[in-house]
Motif scaffolding. Structure first.
Motif, PDB file in Angstrom:
ATOM      1  N   GLU A  91       1.042   4.070  23.855  1.00  0.00           N
ATOM      2  CA  GLU A  91       0.134   3.452  22.883  1.00  0.00           C
ATOM      3  C   GLU A  91      -1.104   2.945  23.615  1.00  0.00           C
ATOM      4  N   VAL A  92      -2.270   3.312  23.106  1.00  0.00           N
ATOM      5  CA  VAL A  92      -3.541   2.911  23.713  1.00  0.00           C
ATOM      6  C   VAL A  92      -4.190   1.867  22.808  1.00  0.00           C
ATOM      7  N   LEU A  93      -4.455   0.702  23.385  1.00  0.00           N
ATOM      8  CA  LEU A  93      -5.050  -0.397  22.624  1.00  0.00           C
ATOM      9  C   LEU A  93      -6.433  -0.734  23.171  1.00  0.00           C
ATOM     10  N   ARG A  94      -7.385  -0.905  22.282  1.00  0.00           N
ATOM     11  CA  ARG A  94      -8.753  -1.295  22.660  1.00  0.00           C
ATOM     12  C   ARG A  94      -8.823  -2.809  22.734  1.00  0.00           C
ATOM     13  N   GLU A  95      -9.303  -3.329  23.843  1.00  0.00           N
ATOM     14  CA  GLU A  95      -9.387  -4.770  24.031  1.00  0.00           C
ATOM     15  C   GLU A  95     -10.467  -5.375  23.131  1.00  0.00           C
ATOM     16  N   ARG A  96     -10.128  -6.516  22.525  1.00  0.00           N
ATOM     17  CA  ARG A  96     -11.083  -7.253  21.679  1.00  0.00           C
ATOM     18  C   ARG A  96     -10.954  -8.744  22.008  1.00  0.00           C
ATOM     19  N   TRP A  97     -12.026  -9.349  22.487  1.00  0.00           N
ATOM     20  CA  TRP A  97     -11.965 -10.748  22.884  1.00  0.00           C
ATOM     21  C   TRP A  97     -11.875 -11.682  21.683  1.00  0.00           C
ATOM     22  N   THR A 103      -4.968  -0.815  18.157  1.00  0.00           N
ATOM     23  CA  THR A 103      -4.393   0.477  18.542  1.00  0.00           C
ATOM     24  C   THR A 103      -5.356   1.598  18.145  1.00  0.00           C
ATOM     25  N   VAL A 104      -5.756   2.394  19.132  1.00  0.00           N
ATOM     26  CA  VAL A 104      -6.693   3.490  18.871  1.00  0.00           C
ATOM     27  C   VAL A 104      -6.062   4.863  19.051  1.00  0.00           C
ATOM     28  N   ALA A 105      -4.902   4.933  19.718  1.00  0.00           N
ATOM     29  CA  ALA A 105      -4.243   6.226  19.917  1.00  0.00           C
ATOM     30  C   ALA A 105      -2.764   6.004  20.207  1.00  0.00           C
ATOM     31  N   ARG A 159       0.387  14.243  34.023  1.00  0.00           N
ATOM     32  CA  ARG A 159      -0.877  14.519  33.311  1.00  0.00           C
ATOM     33  C   ARG A 159      -0.643  14.763  31.823  1.00  0.00           C
ATOM     34  N   TRP A 160       0.003  13.815  31.210  1.00  0.00           N
ATOM     35  CA  TRP A 160       0.290  13.862  29.781  1.00  0.00           C
ATOM     36  C   TRP A 160      -0.916  13.318  29.018  1.00  0.00           C
ATOM     37  N   LYS A 161      -1.443  14.116  28.096  1.00  0.00           N
ATOM     38  CA  LYS A 161      -2.607  13.702  27.316  1.00  0.00           C
ATOM     39  C   LYS A 161      -2.172  12.738  26.219  1.00  0.00           C
ATOM     40  N   ILE A 162      -2.683  11.505  26.266  1.00  0.00           N
ATOM     41  CA  ILE A 162      -2.266  10.490  25.305  1.00  0.00           C
ATOM     42  C   ILE A 162      -3.387  10.040  24.378  1.00  0.00           C
ATOM     43  N   ALA A 163      -4.619  10.478  24.621  1.00  0.00           N
ATOM     44  CA  ALA A 163      -5.735  10.097  23.746  1.00  0.00           C
ATOM     45  C   ALA A 163      -6.864  11.104  23.881  1.00  0.00           C
ATOM     46  N   GLU A 164      -7.566  11.322  22.790  1.00  0.00           N
ATOM     47  CA  GLU A 164      -8.743  12.180  22.790  1.00  0.00           C
ATOM     48  C   GLU A 164      -9.941  11.413  23.367  1.00  0.00           C
ATOM     49  N   PRO A 165     -10.937  12.125  23.927  1.00  0.00           N
ATOM     50  CA  PRO A 165     -12.118  11.435  24.457  1.00  0.00           C
ATOM     51  C   PRO A 165     -12.818  10.576  23.410  1.00  0.00           C
ATOM     52  N   SER A 166     -12.846  11.051  22.163  1.00  0.00           N
ATOM     53  CA  SER A 166     -13.537  10.324  21.102  1.00  0.00           C
ATOM     54  C   SER A 166     -12.827   9.032  20.710  1.00  0.00           C
ATOM     55  N   GLU A 167     -11.565   8.878  21.098  1.00  0.00           N
ATOM     56  CA  GLU A 167     -10.808   7.684  20.741  1.00  0.00           C
ATOM     57  C   GLU A 167     -10.999   6.540  21.734  1.00  0.00           C
ATOM     58  N   LEU A 168     -11.697   6.811  22.833  1.00  0.00           N
ATOM     59  CA  LEU A 168     -11.920   5.804  23.862  1.00  0.00           C
ATOM     60  C   LEU A 168     -13.369   5.365  23.867  1.00  0.00           C
ATOM     61  N   ASP A 169     -13.601   4.074  23.981  1.00  0.00           N
ATOM     62  CA  ASP A 169     -14.940   3.512  24.100  1.00  0.00           C
ATOM     63  C   ASP A 169     -15.205   3.286  25.582  1.00  0.00           C
ATOM     64  N   SER A 170     -16.202   3.981  26.119  1.00  0.00           N
ATOM     65  CA  SER A 170     -16.453   3.906  27.561  1.00  0.00           C
ATOM     66  C   SER A 170     -16.885   2.520  28.019  1.00  0.00           C
ATOM     67  N   GLY A 171     -17.441   1.721  27.133  1.00  0.00           N
ATOM     68  CA  GLY A 171     -17.927   0.403  27.526  1.00  0.00           C
ATOM     69  C   GLY A 171     -16.933  -0.717  27.304  1.00  0.00           C
ATOM     70  N   VAL A 172     -15.720  -0.380  26.943  1.00  0.00           N
ATOM     71  CA  VAL A 172     -14.710  -1.394  26.626  1.00  0.00           C
ATOM     72  C   VAL A 172     -13.420  -1.058  27.379  1.00  0.00           C
ATOM     73  N   HIS A 174      -9.308  -0.893  27.955  1.00  0.00           N
ATOM     74  CA  HIS A 174      -8.158  -0.550  27.118  1.00  0.00           C
ATOM     75  C   HIS A 174      -6.871  -0.926  27.845  1.00  0.00           C
ATOM     76  N   VAL A 175      -5.800  -1.054  27.088  1.00  0.00           N
ATOM     77  CA  VAL A 175      -4.477  -1.305  27.638  1.00  0.00           C
ATOM     78  C   VAL A 175      -3.559  -0.186  27.162  1.00  0.00           C
ATOM     79  N   VAL A 176      -2.808   0.398  28.089  1.00  0.00           N
ATOM     80  CA  VAL A 176      -1.866   1.472  27.756  1.00  0.00           C
ATOM     81  C   VAL A 176      -0.453   0.937  27.921  1.00  0.00           C
ATOM     82  N   GLN A 177       0.332   1.058  26.877  1.00  0.00           N
ATOM     83  CA  GLN A 177       1.731   0.634  26.897  1.00  0.00           C
ATOM     84  C   GLN A 177       2.612   1.880  26.888  1.00  0.00           C
ATOM     85  N   LEU A 178       3.471   1.992  27.898  1.00  0.00           N
ATOM     86  CA  LEU A 178       4.368   3.146  28.047  1.00  0.00           C
ATOM     87  C   LEU A 178       5.800   2.692  27.831  1.00  0.00           C
TER      88      LEU A 178
END
Length: 219
Positions: A91-97, A103-105, A159-172, A174-178
């Motif tokens: 699970e990929v989570l976008r950080e928000r202060w 959850t983005v992916a 090298r397991w693909k867990i998110a698309e490039p468009s789902e990630l914000d380059s300026g923020v 993220h936290v990945v939970q496995l």
């Protein structure tokens, strides 16, 4: 080790009612053979000894090395010829202060491990969809001569693909939970009832969280 790779479609065929009833009876008898009247051991621990996140043009790739032993009841069931199922979740989570992380992916890998008594070989299948879902996904199958080799293959993620490039914000950040766990939902119903009741000896959960720093463009 002898490894054979094949691609097979994950599908199930609906059985006639008499055959289904017979399958349930067999599963119930196997429940008795597994000795569920005995006290169940505690949950078997495990950990992620290595976890690597990589941004690429394909998306976010995850590689990891897990360290765990299968619970005694799970290994016993396998050696009695009962296939066991496992699920790897990312699970990929976008950080928000200003609020909780979003959850983005999400990504899932499904594993099926089985022992073939006649050939004394182990078969590991990996699929992108649950094996109980008819006609969904494909399964990569590998064969092993030894239990330890099959277990080692389950413990590697490359090298397991867990998110698309468009789902990630380059300026923020993220936290990945496995998470890796035994998937009881894909077992025959009688086994589910016995394992999900007062039994904890089937439980296995390996988990880890890792932060992916924000990516800032070069000046």
């Amino acid at each position: 080790m002898t490894t054979t790779v094949s691609i097979t479609h994950c599908w199930t065929k609906r059985r006639p009612e008499p055959a289904r009833a017979l399958a349930w009876l067999r599963a119930a008898l196997l429940c008795l053979l597994l000795g569920w009247a005995l006290p169940a051991p505690a949950q078997v621990p495990g950990d992620v000894v290595q976890m690597q996140l990589e941004r690429s043009e394909e998306g976010l790739l995850l590689s990891a090395s897990l360290n765990f032993e299968l619970p005694e009841l799970v290994e016993d069931a396998l050696r009695k010829g009962i296939p066991m199922y496992f699920t790897t979740e990312a699970e990929v989570l976008r950080e928000r202060w200003y609020w909780s992380d979003k959850t983005v992916a999400q990504a899932h890998r499904y594993l099926r491990l089985s022992y073939q008594p006649l050939t004394r070989r182990w078969r590991l299948q990996v699929a992108s969809a649950p094996f109980t879902n008819a006609g969904l996904g494909v399964a990569l199958a590998q064969h092993f001569d030894d239990y330890d080799e099959a277990l080692a293959a389950m413990q590697r993620i490359g090298r397991w693909k867990i998110a698309e490039p468009s789902e990630l914000d380059s300026g923020v950040g993220h936290v990945v939970q496995l998470r890796f766990r035994v998937d009881m939902s894909q077992l025959p119903r009688p086994l589910q009832i016995g394992a999900l009741g007062p039994r904890s000896g089937w439980n296995l959960l390996v988990a880890r969280s890792q932060r992916l720093p924000a990516e800032h463009p070069a000046p």
